[in-house]
Design an enzyme around this catalytic site. Structure first.
Site, PDB file in Angstrom:
ATOM      1  CG  ASN A  80      -2.325  -0.445   0.926  1.00 41.83           C
ATOM      2  OD1 ASN A  80      -2.664  -0.745  -0.211  1.00 41.83           O
ATOM      3  ND2 ASN A  80      -3.145  -0.520   1.958  1.00 41.83           N
ATOM      4  CB  THR A  81       4.339   1.943   1.052  1.00 41.60           C
ATOM      5  OG1 THR A  81       4.187   1.303   2.321  1.00 41.60           O
ATOM      6  CG2 THR A  81       5.217   3.177   1.226  1.00 41.60           C
ATOM      7  CG  ASP A 259      -2.792 -12.511   4.010  1.00 41.48           C
ATOM      8  OD1 ASP A 259      -4.016 -12.339   4.001  1.00 41.48           O
ATOM      9  OD2 ASP A 259      -2.117 -12.708   2.982  1.00 41.48           O
ATOM     10  CB  THR A 292      -3.041  13.436  -2.653  1.00 42.87           C
ATOM     11  OG1 THR A 292      -2.410  13.929  -1.455  1.00 42.87           O
ATOM     12  CG2 THR A 292      -2.966  14.505  -3.718  1.00 42.87           C
ATOM     13  NE  ARG A 317      -7.018  10.902   5.156  1.00 43.53           N
ATOM     14  CZ  ARG A 317      -5.912  10.217   4.883  1.00 43.53           C
ATOM     15  NH1 ARG A 317      -5.769   8.985   5.337  1.00 43.53           N
ATOM     16  NH2 ARG A 317      -4.959  10.754   4.155  1.00 43.53           N
ATOM     17  CG  HIS A 420      -5.284   3.334   7.863  1.00 32.06           C
ATOM     18  ND1 HIS A 420      -4.013   3.261   7.346  1.00 32.06           N
ATOM     19  CD2 HIS A 420      -5.166   3.055   9.175  1.00 32.06           C
ATOM     20  CE1 HIS A 420      -3.153   2.963   8.304  1.00 32.06           C
ATOM     21  NE2 HIS A 420      -3.836   2.828   9.433  1.00 32.06           N
ATOM     22  CD  GLU A 449      -3.674  -0.103   6.779  1.00 33.77           C
ATOM     23  OE1 GLU A 449      -4.915  -0.092   6.652  1.00 33.77           O
ATOM     24  OE2 GLU A 449      -2.897   0.191   5.834  1.00 33.77           O
ATOM     25  N   GLY A 462      -1.121  11.498   6.561  1.00 30.48           N
ATOM     26  CA  GLY A 462       0.305  11.729   6.730  1.00 30.48           C
ATOM     27  C   GLY A 462       0.917  11.003   7.906  1.00 30.48           C
TER      28      GLY A 462
END
Length: 482
Positions: A80-81, A259, A292, A317, A420, A449, A462
């Site tokens: 995901n980065t 996982d 973004t 968010r 997220h 995460e 961020g």
């Protein structure tokens, strides 16, 4: 040589004929072995996942003198980065100093706790905020470009570090870390899935993995680091923890299926905040691309189909997502002008994707969108007046860096999508995984995460990238100390 190969072929045929005549065709030739499985591997530290947390952990463990192997189930490095766009939060960096930005660890800590509704683990947040600046300096030393600083929702100050010109931060972060990994000859095994953590008498012994051909093998190691990410792409797991997310799209890459969390729970790891799942308000409904938060941070506003603002664009968010879901069609229109486009190079990518509607004037754009032009013009005039006054009397936005001036204007249709998962395995300040009773599982570490407790009930934009570098480094250093 060709004659030799021809004679060899004739010899093999003759041998087969003889074996058939003697009734032993069912036996394998004496010089032929049965197919062998994949050989087991021995190493010091095995890391599951090659996103920012996994790569940072690999570098630190290697530099502490340990042999490291990284397992990555996807066919490419980055997780995901690689999709991250906004920035990496840190207070008190050399970059901020050069730009004249005043900030502090204390304010970053308070913003993070407030953004997470004080559900965060204070110890982990303290470690995170105190070490975020060092994380940025470390990345700069590795050759990364994080020399532009902006502001994302929920932050008091400009602290989101990103590449020069405001380009997407994720690709640059992965490039920087991967180059450092390659320079150290650290092995990354792609298309290799960890399927079980080996544990005996409370002590970790490695993992069982499977290659792309379905062959299983063991990676024996005294330390295992989980850097597998969250479960934002696992619709079943999402609904299990929050039924309201049924049918939601996701901004996550397909490998984000939880996982590591599942494997850790199977050997008794404690879990925390699993029901805390964040939606990102500005995903593109047609393709799931994430826009973004820096577009809003640089001055864009959100309007509805009536051409009116409806929220503080830089609220957290969850707040922006909830406000958007209350609008017609459960969407918003991200509205900005040429000045904002010129301030952020990431916008050029959205234009190339064909997801931006453009007009040479507000009237032209309103016509394309089916919005009353006078209403939209009134919204823009009102907002520009608020920018001039420095006070958002409508929605309380406290950072309005620029208005929407004459020139071309643009809109991107956006809506909330799962972004997220704040929950995951429970860790201590050394990134050691704890069991359900709060006791250390010897040899098991986690970062990124896959971990719960750092972001509480809502993650600030961020903070995730800073988190994965800070605790990725901690996990690598702790694993090397075994």
């Amino acid at each position: 040589m060709k004659q030799h190969k021809k004679l060899l072929g004739i010899t093999v045929v003759i041998m087969l004929i003889i074996s058939l005549l003697t009734g032993c065709a069912g036996d394998a030739p004496a010089d032929t072995e049965e197919p062998q499985g994949v050989a087991d591997i021995q190493t010091d530290v095995v890391i599951i996942g090659s996103g920012g947390a996994g790569l940072a952990a690999a570098i630190e463990a290697h530099d502490a003198g340990k042999e490291v192997i990284v397992l990555e189930k996807m066919p490419m490095v980055g997780g995901n980065t690689l999709r991250a766009t906004g920035g990496l939060n840190a207070a008190g960096t050399s970059v901020q100093a050069e730009l004249g930005i005043e900030d502090s660890v204390e304010v970053h800590y308070e913003d993070t706790m407030t953004g997470g509704y004080d559900m965060n683990n204070p110890e982990l947040v303290q470690i995170f905020t105190e070490n975020a600046s060092d994380a940025v300096e470390w990345l700069l030393e590795l050759g990364g470009d994080f020399n532009d600083v902006g502001r994302l929702g929920g932050s008091t100050n400009n602290r989101s570090h990103r590449p020069s010109g405001g380009a997407a931060v994720g690709p640059e972060l992965v490039r920087t870390l991967r180059a450092a990994v390659e320079a150290r000859d650290i092995e990354i095994m792609i298309e290799t899935t960890a399927i079980e953590i080996l544990s005996e008498d409370g002590k970790i012994g490695g993992v069982v993995a499977m290659n792309k051909d379905g062959q299983e093998f063991t990676v024996a190691a005294s330390a295992v680091i989980l850097a597998t990410g969250g479960f934002g792409a696992n619709s079943t797991m999402l609904v299990e923890w929050d039924s309201a997310l049924e049918g939601f799209g996701t901004t996550n890459q397909p490998g984000a299926t939880g996982d590591g969390i599942t494997m850790a729970a199977a050997i008794g790891a404690g879990l925390v905040d699993m029901e805390e799942i964040q939606t990102h308000p500005t995903a593109v409904p047609s393709n799931g691309s994430m826009i973004t938060e820096a577009v809003r941070g640089n001055g864009a506003i959100l309007i509805n189909k009536d051409g009116q603002r409806f929220v503080n664009e830089l609220a957290t968010r969850d707040v922006v997502s909830e406000a958007m879901l209350a609008q017609e069609g459960e969407i918003g229109l991200l509205f900005f002008g040429d000045d904002i486009r010129e301030s952020l190079s990431a916008i050029e990518g959205y234009i190339k994707q064909g997801i931006v509607t453009e007009g040479s004037s507000i009237e032209e754009l309103a016509g394309k969108l089916g919005i009353d032009a006078e209403t939209l013009q009134g919204t823009v005039d009102t907002y520009n007046g608020l920018v001039d006054s420095g006070v958002d009397a409508e929605f309380g936005r406290d950072d309005m860096p620029r208005g929407i001036e004459e020139g071309n204007v643009y809109v991107i249709e956006v809506g909330p999508a799962v972004h997220h998962t704040m929950g995951g395995v429970r860790i201590n300040g050394s990134a050691q995984v704890l069991n359900a009773d709060g006791e250390v599982i010897q040899g098991l570490f986690a970062a990124g995460e896959a971990v719960g407790g750092i972001h509480g009930g809502n993650r600030l934009g961020g903070n995730a990238l800073a988190d994965i570098i800070v605790f990725g480094r901690v996990a690598g250093q702790s694993a090397a100390d075994l």
